[in-house]
Scaffold this motif. Structure first.
Motif, mmCIF file in Angstrom:
data_model
loop_
_atom_site.group_PDB
_atom_site.id
_atom_site.type_symbol
_atom_site.label_atom_id
_atom_site.label_comp_id
_atom_site.label_asym_id
_atom_site.label_seq_id
_atom_site.Cartn_x
_atom_site.Cartn_y
_atom_site.Cartn_z
ATOM 1 N N ASP A 229 2.427 62.009 25.333
ATOM 2 C CA ASP A 229 1.568 60.728 26.011
ATOM 3 C C ASP A 229 1.983 59.287 25.763
ATOM 4 N N THR A 230 3.037 59.363 24.855
ATOM 5 C CA THR A 230 3.491 57.965 24.367
ATOM 6 C C THR A 230 4.954 57.731 24.695
ATOM 7 N N THR A 231 5.705 58.655 25.500
ATOM 8 C CA THR A 231 7.171 58.540 25.490
ATOM 9 C C THR A 231 7.289 57.658 26.446
ATOM 10 N N ALA A 232 6.406 57.720 27.836
ATOM 11 C CA ALA A 232 6.839 56.785 28.692
ATOM 12 C C ALA A 232 6.743 55.396 28.529
ATOM 13 N N THR A 233 5.773 55.084 27.661
ATOM 14 C CA THR A 233 5.299 53.791 27.232
ATOM 15 C C THR A 233 6.624 53.295 26.381
ATOM 16 N N THR A 234 6.829 54.009 25.198
ATOM 17 C CA THR A 234 7.945 53.619 24.565
ATOM 18 C C THR A 234 9.335 53.586 25.204
ATOM 19 N N ARG A 235 9.647 54.256 26.176
ATOM 20 C CA ARG A 235 10.922 54.328 26.900
ATOM 21 C C ARG A 235 10.730 52.977 27.769
ATOM 22 N N THR A 236 9.781 52.396 28.213
ATOM 23 C CA THR A 236 9.673 51.260 29.092
ATOM 24 C C THR A 236 9.840 50.033 28.507
ATOM 25 N N ARG A 237 9.051 50.140 27.110
ATOM 26 C CA ARG A 237 9.410 48.968 26.281
ATOM 27 C C ARG A 237 10.795 48.847 25.727
ATOM 28 N N LEU A 238 11.486 49.921 25.550
ATOM 29 C CA LEU A 238 12.722 49.873 25.074
ATOM 30 C C LEU A 238 13.662 49.328 26.437
ATOM 31 N N ARG A 239 13.498 49.954 27.641
ATOM 32 C CA ARG A 239 14.223 49.421 28.840
ATOM 33 C C ARG A 239 13.960 47.904 29.100
ATOM 34 N N ASP A 240 12.939 47.497 28.688
ATOM 35 C CA ASP A 240 12.687 46.149 28.768
ATOM 36 C C ASP A 240 13.522 45.291 27.710
ATOM 37 N N LEU A 241 13.518 45.792 26.430
ATOM 38 C CA LEU A 241 14.278 45.195 25.102
ATOM 39 C C LEU A 241 15.575 45.188 25.693
ATOM 40 N N ALA A 242 16.009 46.283 26.155
ATOM 41 C CA ALA A 242 17.405 46.348 26.528
ATOM 42 C C ALA A 242 17.976 45.258 27.519
ATOM 43 N N THR A 243 16.937 45.043 28.757
ATOM 44 C CA THR A 243 17.262 44.017 29.622
ATOM 45 C C THR A 243 17.377 42.613 29.060
ATOM 46 N N LEU A 244 16.211 42.555 28.134
ATOM 47 C CA LEU A 244 16.103 41.202 27.585
ATOM 48 C C LEU A 244 17.576 40.831 26.551
ATOM 49 N N ALA A 245 17.755 41.631 25.810
ATOM 50 C CA ALA A 245 18.787 41.722 24.905
ATOM 51 C C ALA A 245 20.286 41.195 25.806
ATOM 52 N N LEU A 246 20.516 41.844 26.992
ATOM 53 C CA LEU A 246 21.542 41.703 27.707
ATOM 54 C C LEU A 246 21.556 40.437 28.528
ATOM 55 N N ALA A 247 20.175 40.063 28.851
ATOM 56 C CA ALA A 247 19.828 38.660 29.446
ATOM 57 C C ALA A 247 20.504 37.671 28.340
ATOM 58 N N CYS A 248 19.852 37.668 27.061
ATOM 59 C CA CYS A 248 20.377 36.576 26.118
ATOM 60 C C CYS A 248 21.715 36.781 25.696
ATOM 61 N N GLU A 249 22.449 38.039 25.649
ATOM 62 C CA GLU A 249 23.812 37.759 25.554
ATOM 63 C C GLU A 249 24.673 37.469 26.632
ATOM 64 N N ASN A 250 24.123 37.509 27.896
ATOM 65 C CA ASN A 250 24.656 36.899 29.208
ATOM 66 C C ASN A 250 24.377 35.627 29.044
ATOM 67 N N THR A 251 23.489 34.875 28.721
ATOM 68 C CA THR A 251 23.347 33.428 28.535
ATOM 69 C C THR A 251 24.601 33.013 27.575
ATOM 70 N N GLY A 252 24.674 33.557 26.259
ATOM 71 C CA GLY A 252 25.781 33.122 25.460
ATOM 72 C C GLY A 252 27.323 33.205 26.364
ATOM 73 N N ILE A 253 27.367 34.167 27.038
ATOM 74 C CA ILE A 253 28.766 34.406 27.802
ATOM 75 C C ILE A 253 28.880 33.238 28.754
ATOM 76 N N ILE A 254 27.699 32.735 29.526
ATOM 77 C CA ILE A 254 27.877 31.706 30.462
ATOM 78 C C ILE A 254 28.154 30.426 29.758
ATOM 79 N N ASP A 255 27.703 30.305 28.380
ATOM 80 C CA ASP A 255 27.656 29.005 27.777
ATOM 81 C C ASP A 255 29.093 28.826 27.194
ATOM 82 N N HIS A 256 29.877 29.792 26.815
ATOM 83 C CA HIS A 256 31.130 29.866 26.341
ATOM 84 C C HIS A 256 32.206 29.671 27.419
#
Length: 380
Positions: A229-256
């Motif tokens: 009953d907690t797998t779906a919620t955990t997976r969604t949060r991890l997906r959001d964290l992955a999206t956020l992480a790559l968004a931050c990484e992409n910001t650094g790429i644009i800056d450079h």
């Protein structure tokens, strides 16, 4: 009230400016220290050389990032062995890694791996401590379980898993794999320790600085991290964290990329004057600056909101995914073109950044995918 209006009212709209959005002195110091370390040990030639080694990164630099910059423990709660900071600080790490195009497993292990293992903080037999110490490298393949074919069974020796995890970031050298597996009770999230004789098939990828592999396991010991009953919620949060992480990484790429392109157009001469003085080039550089500021605003806001409450940050994360993904690809295209003939050679650094931007887009979806999530969240 119409169904659409009701859905919009119930959407996770931000109520106020989240704490941590304005950089604190220690955050500025963290950024400065990271930029200095990566500037010395993660130049483009060093990155390309490290990507061609067996593990696909520099173990020496990775240990420096763990020991000196605490990248694995920075955003982990203190009672779990971390420093107790949040995703606002983690966003700084990811931005600077994007600027330097670092190929060390910050995204896969320090961010996704460590936080996936935190899903079972009470479990004593998870490899969380070794992952936080940088002794084990973790990676996650739990965001879209339909791409994997794993089956888990339990018996006197505990949980055992059979099957294949596909397209796994850093899968060729990862010590710990977090993945979803089907059980008799439903889908669960597991931490696997593939043995040395595990079959690992390297994939041909566009971005050689972030390698991927398929991992096939047989009767592999595993530790459950979630309940049905907690797998779906955990997976969604991890997906959001992955999206956020790559968004931050992409910001650094644009800056450079913008910094590199401004420097080149300010020195490259044509018709007796720097090409950066031409109005058409000025306009394109100005557009890139606007894209950078939009990406910074979106990613940093989402990171600060995620630190307060991951569930309420879902809309901000989707917006950051759309804005930063599109801006990074556009910045890479502009950098290649504005560098002229030399920019169109594969040997130029701009192409390595271009490949990373495209790889990030493939990993978490393009701007259209994220905009569809935005539309769903606001009830459009």
């Amino acid at each position: 009230m119409s169904p659409t209006s009701a859905a919009a009212t119930e959407s996770p709209w931000p109520r106020s400016e989240p704490a941590g959005l304005t950089p604190a002195p220690e955050q500025l110091q963290l950024r400065e220290s990271l930029r200095g370390l990566l500037g010395k040990h993660s130049g483009i030639e060093q990155v390309r050389a490290a990507a061609d080694t067996g593990p696909g990164y520099s173990p020496r630099l990775w240990q420096m990032l763990v020991d000196e910059m605490s990248v694995t423990t920075l955003a982990v709660p203190e009672h779990n062995g971390g420093l107790g900071y949040g995703t606002a600080e983690l966003a700084i790490v990811l931005e600077e890694c994007g600027r330097a195009l670092a190929c060390e497993p910050v995204y896969s292990s320090a961010v996704l791996g460590a936080h996936a293992l935190l899903a079972a903080p009470e479990a004593e037999d998870t490899p969380l401590a070794e992952v936080l110490a940088g002794k084990l490298i973790a990676t996650v393949s739990a965001l879209d379980p339909t791409t994997d074919d794993l089956r888990a069974t339990t018996g006197p020796l505990g949980w055992r898993i059979d099957g294949t995890v596909t397209d796994l970031v850093g899968g060729g050298s990862a010590d710990v794999v977090v993945a979803s597996a089907a059980t008799a009770d439903g889908l669960l999230l597991f931490a696997l320790r593939p043995p040395e004789n595990t079959r690992r098939t390297e994939r041909r990828v566009l971005d050689s600085t972030r390698r991927r592999a398929d991992v096939t396991v047989h009767d592999c010991p595993a530790v459950p991290l979630t309940a049905p009953d907690t797998t779906a919620t955990t997976r969604t949060r991890l997906r959001d964290l992955a999206t956020l992480a790559l968004a931050c990484e992409n910001t650094g790429i644009i800056d450079h990329l913008l910094e590199m392109t401004i420097e080149y157009t300010g020195t490259r001469q044509q018709f007796g004057r720097p090409i950066g003085s031409f109005q058409v080039v000025k306009h394109r550089l100005a557009d890139l600056l606007v894209s950078l500021e939009r990406a910074r605003s979106a990613s940093r806001y989402a990171a600060a909101l995620f630190a307060q409450d991951p569930d309420s940050a879902r809309l901000a994360v989707a917006v950051a995914g759309a804005v930063c993904t599109e801006a990074a690809v556009h910045a890479a295209e502009e950098a290649v073109q504005l560098h002229g003939g030399v920019g169109f050679t594969w040997e130029h650094p701009a192409h390595s950044y271009f490949r990373r931007a495209l790889g990030n887009e493939a990993a978490q979806g393009d701007a259209r995918t994220h905009r569809a999530r935005v539309a769903a969240l606001i009830g459009v």
